[in-house]
Design a protein around this motif. Structure first.
Motif, short mmCIF file in Angstrom:
data_model
loop_
_atom_site.label_atom_id
_atom_site.label_comp_id
_atom_site.label_asym_id
_atom_site.label_seq_id
_atom_site.Cartn_x
_atom_site.Cartn_y
_atom_site.Cartn_z
N PHE A 8 0.84 -1.19 0.00
CA PHE A 8 0.00 0.00 0.00
C PHE A 8 0.88 1.24 0.00
O PHE A 8 0.74 2.13 -0.86
N ALA A 9 1.80 1.29 0.95
CA ALA A 9 2.67 2.46 1.06
C ALA A 9 3.53 2.63 -0.19
O ALA A 9 3.80 3.74 -0.64
N ARG A 10 3.94 1.53 -0.78
CA ARG A 10 4.84 1.57 -1.93
C ARG A 10 4.17 2.22 -3.14
O ARG A 10 4.80 2.98 -3.88
N ASN A 11 2.86 1.95 -3.34
CA ASN A 11 2.23 2.36 -4.59
C ASN A 11 1.13 3.42 -4.47
O ASN A 11 0.59 3.86 -5.48
N VAL A 12 0.81 3.82 -3.23
CA VAL A 12 -0.34 4.71 -3.08
C VAL A 12 -0.10 6.08 -3.74
O VAL A 12 -1.04 6.66 -4.31
N ALA A 13 1.12 6.56 -3.70
CA ALA A 13 1.39 7.88 -4.29
C ALA A 13 1.14 7.86 -5.80
O ALA A 13 0.56 8.80 -6.36
N GLN A 14 1.56 6.78 -6.42
CA GLN A 14 1.33 6.67 -7.86
C GLN A 14 -0.15 6.58 -8.18
O GLN A 14 -0.61 7.11 -9.19
N PHE A 15 -0.90 5.91 -7.30
CA PHE A 15 -2.34 5.86 -7.51
C PHE A 15 -2.96 7.24 -7.39
O PHE A 15 -3.77 7.66 -8.22
N GLU A 16 -2.58 7.97 -6.34
CA GLU A 16 -3.16 9.30 -6.13
C GLU A 16 -2.88 10.21 -7.34
O GLU A 16 -3.72 11.03 -7.72
N GLU A 17 -1.71 10.03 -7.91
CA GLU A 17 -1.33 10.81 -9.10
C GLU A 17 -2.28 10.48 -10.26
O GLU A 17 -2.76 11.38 -10.96
#
Ligand code: ZN
Lengths: 190, 389
Positions: free
Chosen positions: A172-181
Motif C-alpha cells: 500500500f505504502a509503496r504504490n499509493v502515491a502513484q495511484f493518487e497521481e
C-alpha cells in the motif's frame, strides 16, 4: 505472503494473466475516462476482466486499480454469475456517496470478504465535485488485509469510480502515491 | 462394521442412566466410550493430521469470531451433550453470514455466525451441536473413508499448503465426500436423543428447519434464485423430509415431559453480538430472506425492537423500489419510538428525505446523527451537506 507472489508468477509464466503496458502519457479508459500517466502501469487484458478496467504495478494480488467508467442506472459493479443477478446491488442515479460505498461493500462481500469503511469525505474528482473514501478489505481467499482508497462521482446519471487496493503491509505504502497521481489526472470523456 | 462396533461398545453408563429417563421412547443407541487417537500411518490418522493442520490455520483466521463469553458457553453446552467425548471437541465460530455448521473427524466443530443469528434459544443450538456431535461419535467420516469413491475426493484434501483456498473451506470441501443420506438420518436421530438426554426439548430441532424453510421460501417469493439464494449451505439434502421426520421422532421422545428451551440464556450470550451479525446479514443483499428473518426476530423480541426495525428499514432502503422507500420511512419512524435506536437510523432516514427533496427534515436528521455520532466515518461528508444548506 511469499506464497501469493510465487503463485502469481507461476500464473504469469503460464500465460494465464495477460498484461499490456499503458502509459506514460494520455490514456483512455473504456472510452469514457482518461488519465495522464507519468510512469507506466500494466493493464489486465482478459475477457474475464468484467465491468472494470484493471491496472496494476507489481501484480494483481499486490496492488490493483479498478476503473468503473460510467456505470449506468440499473447496472452492477460486478459481472453477475448465473443465478446471482438478483442479489447484486445496482446503481441508481440518485444514490448518495454513502449508498455508492454500500454498493462497493456488498460487491466485495460477495465472496465472503470483509469490508470496513474508515473514512468518507467530499473531494474533487474528475475535474468536479466528488467523494473520496478509505477502507479495509480482508480478502477471503487468503485472509490478506488490504487497504483501499476510492474516488467517485456521478455525472449525467452515470457513476465514475476508481478503487485502489493493496496489502496493508508494504505494497500500500509503496504504490499509493502513484495511484493518487493517477486519480488526480482522471477526466471524464464526453 | 463401524456401526456394529459402536453398538457393541455400550459401556457408557453415564449416558445410559440419563437416557433411561426418557420413559416413552426406549433408546436404540448408546454412547460409545472415548476414542483413542488414530494411528498416524492409518487412513484415519492421515485425515486427522490434515484436519489438525486446518484447525491450526483456523485458530489464526481473521474470520474467527473471538468472544470469550460465547466460547465458554459453547464449550459448556458441548460437554452437557457429548458426555465422555467432551474433552475431544472444540467449537469455532466463524464470521460468515450464512447458515452452516460442520464437524471434522478430529473433533473440530465450525459454526457460522449466520446460524447463531437465526436461532431462538439454547435448545436449538443444542440441536445443531448434537447433530454434529452425532457425526463425530458415530465416526461417519471414517465410514466414508473406507468407501472407494470418497477416497479419491479425500486425496484432494492432501494437497500441499495454501492451494486449498479460504480457511475453513476445507471442511466444506470434505462435502465432496459428504455424509450419506443414511448418515444424516442417523445424526438427526442420535442428535435428538443427545439433546433430550441433556434436558432440551428435541422438537426444537424440527423448529430450526421450519424457520429456515420459511425464510428460503420468502427469498424465492421475492424473486431470488432457489438454487443460490438459500441461507443454507447445500450440504444437508431434503430439508422438508428431515423436518417431518425430526418432528415425529422428537414428539415421541419428548412425550409430555417439561423440557428446557433456554431462550433467555441464549439471548444473554448472543445478543451482544447481534448488531455486527445483522450488519453482515445486510451485506448478503438477499432482501427477501433478510426481511423475513428480521420480521421473525421482531415478533419474538420483547423489548429493544429499535435496532431490529432499523435494520429492516435499511434492507428496504437498500433495495430501493418505490414501495421500499415508503416502508423504510415508516420503519425508521417506528424505530425512533422504540428503545435504544442506533444513531445510523437518523442518517438512513435523512438520505431518503434528502433524495425526496425534503431537505429541511433531512438536515435535522443529519444533525441528530452527528450529535449522536460525532466521530462517524462519514462525518465530513454529512457536514458538507449541512454547509450547502
Ligand atoms: Zn449432518
Amino acid at each position: 505472503m511469499r506464497l501469493v507472489v510465487l503463485m502469481l508468477c507461476v500464473a504469469v509464466a503460464g500465460g494465464c494473466v495477460q498484461m499490456a503496458k499503458v502509459g506514460p502519457g494520455d490514456v483512455v479508459i473504456r472510452d469514457r475516462m482518461s488519465a495522464k500517466l507519468e510512469s507506466p502501469w500494466n493493464r489486465y487484458e482478459s475477457p474475464h476482466a468484467g465491468r472494470a478496467e484493471i491496472w496494476t504495478i507489481d501484480g494483481l494480488s499486490l496492488d490493483r486499480v479498478d476503473f468503473y467508467a460510467g456505470i449506468a442506472q440499473g447496472e452492477t459493479l460486478v459481472e453477475p454469475k448465473a443465478g446471482q443477478d438478483k442479489a447484486l446491488p445496482r446503481f441508481r442515479a440518485k444514490m448518495e456517496p454513502q449508498e455508492i460505498v454500500e454498493m462497493v461493500d456488498a460487491s466485495i462481500a460477495l465472496d465472503g470478504s470483509v469490508f470496513r469503511l474508515d473514512r468518507l469525505a467530499p473531494s474533487r474528482f474528475a475535474d468536479g465535485d466528488g467523494f473520496r473514501f478509505e477502507f479495509v478489505h480482508v480478502r477471503k481467499v487468503d485472509e490478506l488485509t488490504l487497504r483501499g482508497i476510492g474516488y467517485g462521482t456521478v455525472r449525467d446519471d452515470r457513476l465514475y469510480l476508481v478503487l485502489f487496493r493493496a496489502p496493508r503491509l508494504y505494497y500500500f505504502a509503496r504504490n499509493v502515491a502513484q495511484f493518487e497521481e493517477v486519480a488526480r489526472s482522471v477526466r471524464i470523456v464526453r | 462394521m463401524r456401526r456394529r462396533a459402536v453398538l457393541a461398545g455400550c459401556a457408557c453408563a453415564g449416558f445410559l442412566a440419563r437416557s433411561n429417563a426418557f420413559g416413552q421412547a426406549p433408546s436404540t443407541w448408546a454412547m460409545p466410550p472415548r476414542f483413542a487417537p488414530p494411528e498416524l500411518a492409518s487412513d484415519e490418522g492421515g485425515l486427522w493430521a490434515v484436519m489438525d493442520r486446518e484447525e491450526n490455520r483456523l485458530k489464526r483466521s481473521a474470520f474467527l469470531l473471538k468472544d470469550q463469553a460465547l466460547s465458554e458457553y459453547l464449550a459448556a453446552l458441548v460437554c452437557r451433550l457429548a458426555g465422555t467425548h467432551c474433552p475431544d471437541i472444540r467449537v469455532y465460530v466463524m464470521r460468515t453470514p450464512w447458515f452452516n455448521a460442520s464437524m471434522a473427524p478430529n473433533g473440530m466443530v465450525q459454526i457460522w455466525s449466520g446460524l447463531l443469528l437465526r436461532l431462538d434459544n439454547e435448545a436449538q443450538l443444542a440441536a445443531i451441536l448434537a447433530h454434529e456431535l452425532a457425526h463425530y461419535i458415530s465416526r461417519h467420516s471414517l465410514e466414508r473413508l473406507r468407501d472407494a469413491r470418497s477416497r479419491a475426493a479425500f486425496a484432494t484434501l492432501m494437497l500441499p499448503f495454501g492451494l486449498l483456498g479460504a480457511i475453513g473451506q476445507l471442511a466444506a470441501m470434505a462435502g465432496k465426500f459428504a455424509f450419506t443420506r443414511e448418515q444424516e438420518r442417523d445424526a438427526d436421530r442420535i442428535g435428538i436423543e443427545l439433546m433430550a438426554g441433556a434436558g432440551y426439548d428435541p422438537r426444537q430441532a424440527a423448529e430450526i428447519w421450519t424457520q429456515l424453510l420459511a425464510e428460503v421460501k420468502a427469498g424465492e417469493d421475492a424473486g431470488g434464485d432457489p438454487a443460490r439464494s438459500s441461507v443454507l449451505f447445500a450440504t444437508h439434502p431434503e430439508p422438508a423430509e428431515r423436518e417431518a421426520d425430526l418432528r415425529e421422532r422428537a414428539s415421541a421422545i419428548a412425550g409430555t415431559r417439561e423440557l428446557a428451551l433456554g431462550a433467555d440464556e441464549y439471548q444473554r450470550i448472543v445478543r451482544p453480538l447481534r448488531r455486527s451479525m445483522l450488519e453482515d446479514e445486510l451485506r448478503r443483499r438477499r432482501s427477501g430472506e433478510s426481511i423475513h428473518l428480521l420480521q421473525r426476530l421482531i415478533t419474538k423480541s420483547g423489548d429493544e425492537r429499535g435496532e431490529l426495525r432499523y435494520f429492516l428499514a435499511e434492507v428496504h432502503r437498500q433495495r430501493g423500489s418505490d414501495n421500499d422507500v415508503q416502508r423504510a420511512l415508516e420503519l425508521y419512524d417506528a424505530a425512533t419510538q422504540s428503545g435504544n435506536p442506533p444513531p445510523e437510523l437518523f442518517r438512513g432516514r435523512a438520505l431518503l428525505r434528502w433524495q425526496q427533496g425534503d431537505r429541511v427534515v433531512a438536515v435535522a436528521d443529519f444533525q441528530r446523527y452527528l450529535e449522536l455520532s460525532p466521530q462517524a466515518n462519514d462525518a465530513d461528508l454529512i457536514r458538507s451537506y449541512l454547509k450547502g444548506n
